[in-house]
Design a protein around this motif. Structure first.
Motif, mmCIF file in Angstrom:
data_model
loop_
_atom_site.group_PDB
_atom_site.id
_atom_site.type_symbol
_atom_site.label_atom_id
_atom_site.label_comp_id
_atom_site.label_asym_id
_atom_site.label_seq_id
_atom_site.Cartn_x
_atom_site.Cartn_y
_atom_site.Cartn_z
ATOM 1 N N GLY A 4 0.819 -1.216 0.000
ATOM 2 C CA GLY A 4 0.000 0.000 0.000
ATOM 3 C C GLY A 4 0.850 1.261 0.000
ATOM 4 N N LYS A 5 1.903 1.246 0.780
ATOM 5 C CA LYS A 5 2.807 2.399 0.816
ATOM 6 C C LYS A 5 3.526 2.564 -0.519
ATOM 7 C CE LYS A 5 3.693 2.329 5.782
ATOM 8 N NZ LYS A 5 4.704 2.117 6.815
ATOM 9 N N GLN A 6 3.881 1.436 -1.131
ATOM 10 C CA GLN A 6 4.546 1.497 -2.434
ATOM 11 C C GLN A 6 3.630 2.119 -3.484
ATOM 12 O OE1 GLN A 6 7.726 1.308 -1.865
ATOM 13 N NE2 GLN A 6 8.125 -0.154 -3.507
ATOM 14 N N ILE A 7 2.378 1.674 -3.504
ATOM 15 C CA ILE A 7 1.426 2.199 -4.488
ATOM 16 C C ILE A 7 1.265 3.703 -4.296
ATOM 17 C CG2 ILE A 7 -1.003 2.177 -5.225
ATOM 18 C CD1 ILE A 7 -0.964 -0.871 -4.533
ATOM 19 N N LYS A 8 1.096 4.118 -3.052
ATOM 20 C CA LYS A 8 0.921 5.547 -2.772
ATOM 21 C C LYS A 8 2.172 6.330 -3.161
ATOM 22 C CE LYS A 8 -0.591 8.798 0.713
ATOM 23 N NZ LYS A 8 -1.128 8.960 2.060
ATOM 24 N N LYS A 9 3.337 5.765 -2.858
ATOM 25 C CA LYS A 9 4.608 6.432 -3.173
ATOM 26 C C LYS A 9 4.733 6.672 -4.680
ATOM 27 C CE LYS A 9 9.485 5.330 -3.461
ATOM 28 N NZ LYS A 9 10.466 4.288 -3.288
ATOM 29 N N TYR A 10 4.533 5.621 -5.465
ATOM 30 C CA TYR A 10 4.681 5.760 -6.914
ATOM 31 C C TYR A 10 3.565 6.618 -7.515
ATOM 32 C CZ TYR A 10 8.474 2.405 -6.759
ATOM 33 O OH TYR A 10 9.660 1.788 -6.493
ATOM 34 N N ARG A 11 2.365 6.536 -6.943
ATOM 35 C CA ARG A 11 1.256 7.358 -7.442
ATOM 36 C C ARG A 11 1.565 8.835 -7.240
ATOM 37 N NH1 ARG A 11 -2.723 9.955 -5.034
ATOM 38 N NH2 ARG A 11 -2.485 8.937 -3.023
ATOM 39 N N THR A 12 2.052 9.197 -6.061
ATOM 40 C CA THR A 12 2.358 10.608 -5.795
ATOM 41 C C THR A 12 3.559 11.083 -6.606
ATOM 42 O OG1 THR A 12 3.592 9.973 -3.815
ATOM 43 C CG2 THR A 12 1.310 10.649 -3.497
ATOM 44 N N GLU A 13 4.531 10.192 -6.844
ATOM 45 C CA GLU A 13 5.671 10.565 -7.682
ATOM 46 C C GLU A 13 5.226 10.897 -9.102
ATOM 47 O OE1 GLU A 13 8.640 7.492 -7.584
ATOM 48 O OE2 GLU A 13 9.250 7.979 -5.531
ATOM 49 N N ILE A 32 -8.373 1.822 -4.948
ATOM 50 C CA ILE A 32 -7.033 2.395 -4.750
ATOM 51 C C ILE A 32 -6.853 2.792 -3.290
ATOM 52 C CG2 ILE A 32 -5.443 4.271 -5.385
ATOM 53 C CD1 ILE A 32 -5.901 2.287 -7.663
ATOM 54 N N SER A 33 -7.871 3.430 -2.725
ATOM 55 C CA SER A 33 -7.812 3.837 -1.322
ATOM 56 C C SER A 33 -7.629 2.621 -0.414
ATOM 57 C CB SER A 33 -9.082 4.603 -0.941
ATOM 58 O OG SER A 33 -9.076 4.918 0.424
ATOM 59 N N ASN A 34 -8.367 1.563 -0.689
ATOM 60 C CA ASN A 34 -8.248 0.342 0.118
ATOM 61 C C ASN A 34 -6.856 -0.270 0.008
ATOM 62 O OD1 ASN A 34 -10.866 0.508 1.087
ATOM 63 N ND2 ASN A 34 -11.719 -0.859 -0.472
ATOM 64 N N TRP A 35 -6.286 -0.243 -1.199
ATOM 65 C CA TRP A 35 -4.936 -0.772 -1.364
ATOM 66 C C TRP A 35 -3.938 0.059 -0.565
ATOM 67 C CZ3 TRP A 35 -4.909 -1.173 -7.430
ATOM 68 C CH2 TRP A 35 -5.708 -2.255 -7.832
ATOM 69 N N GLU A 36 -4.042 1.372 -0.683
ATOM 70 C CA GLU A 36 -3.082 2.254 -0.020
ATOM 71 C C GLU A 36 -3.215 2.192 1.502
ATOM 72 O OE1 GLU A 36 -3.370 6.177 -1.707
ATOM 73 O OE2 GLU A 36 -2.426 5.542 -3.594
ATOM 74 N N ASN A 37 -4.378 1.851 1.998
ATOM 75 C CA ASN A 37 -4.587 1.732 3.451
ATOM 76 C C ASN A 37 -4.470 0.292 3.923
ATOM 77 O OD1 ASN A 37 -5.069 4.525 4.018
ATOM 78 N ND2 ASN A 37 -7.038 4.288 2.982
ATOM 79 N N ASN A 38 -3.998 -0.594 3.040
ATOM 80 C CA ASN A 38 -3.784 -2.012 3.346
ATOM 81 C C ASN A 38 -5.042 -2.724 3.851
ATOM 82 O OD1 ASN A 38 -0.972 -2.188 2.631
ATOM 83 N ND2 ASN A 38 -0.581 -0.927 4.431
ATOM 84 N N LYS A 39 -6.191 -2.284 3.364
ATOM 85 C CA LYS A 39 -7.437 -2.972 3.712
ATOM 86 C C LYS A 39 -7.601 -4.221 2.857
ATOM 87 C CE LYS A 39 -9.832 1.034 5.524
ATOM 88 N NZ LYS A 39 -10.917 1.981 5.340
ATOM 89 N N ASN A 40 -7.115 -4.180 1.642
ATOM 90 C CA ASN A 40 -7.030 -5.359 0.787
ATOM 91 C C ASN A 40 -5.890 -5.146 -0.199
ATOM 92 O OD1 ASN A 40 -8.124 -3.772 -1.324
ATOM 93 N ND2 ASN A 40 -10.204 -4.413 -0.801
#
Length: 191
Positions: A4-13, A32-40
């Motif tokens: 989730g942190k990786q997805i958010k990192k690359y998305r913001t980059e 996307i929100s669920n992935w970034e918050n590690n809900k799934n």
């Protein structure tokens, strides 16, 4: 790092909003929100699309930024080395400076205390030497470079490798001179 942190990192980059990323990989913004918050977690198809979009391998996307993880490990190693080095320095100083006052004012008990300090000094000396061996650092410059978190290029490593023999000889001579001076001082104080 978690995915989730990786997805958010690359998305913001890439300066993408969650909606923008969702549109590019054919999912909802909520997904996307669920992935970034590690809900799934993303399915294989989504992982492949993310990997392609972010231009990173699946390995890096899933496991995290390997370089960042290596730097964190290196920082922890440096901190442990500094901690052990500081304790060794204090104990070694105590081993050199305290035998006369301890024996003079406390007798046999003082000698026992000094012995414990000397044993602690030896223990931490061994720990420091293990760190130096694990990271293949021996010369002063290699140690300083390691403590700064930097790496030497191959030419610099070869230069320092050639100095190791001379530094060991100087260290032996210096240790012998310090021992001689301490012995002479002890003789004058005790007799």
């Amino acid at each position: 790092m978690e995915i989730g942190k990786q997805i958010k990192k690359y998305r913001t980059e890439m300066e993408l909003s969650q909606d923008g990323l969702a549109e590019k990989i054919f999912v909802s913004r909520q997904t996307i929100s669920n992935w970034e918050n590690n809900k799934n977690y993303p399915d294989v198809k989504s992982l492949l699309l993310l990997s392609s979009l972010f231009n990173v391998s699946l390995d890096i996307l899933i496991k995290g930024d390997l370089e960042e993880m290596k730097e964190q490990i290196k920082k922890e190693d440096i901190d442990v080395f500094k901690h052990d080095r500081n304790i060794f320095s204090i104990l070694m100083l105590g081993t050199i400076l305290l035998p006369i006052p301890l024996v003079r004012f406390m007798g046999d008990i003082g000698f026992g205390i000094w012995g414990l300090i000397a044993v602690g000094s030896i223990y931490y000396a061994i720990r420091v030497e293990k760190h130096k061996k694990n990271f293949n650092i021996q010369t002063y410059r290699e140690i300083i470079t390691f403590l700064d978190g930097k790496n030497m290029d191959e030419r610099e490593k070869n230069q320092e490798y050639g100095k190791r023999i001379y530094q060991k000889i100087l260290l032996a001579i210096g240790s012998g001179l310090v021992t001689l001076v301490v012995a002479i001082v002890m003789i004058f104080i005790l007799f």
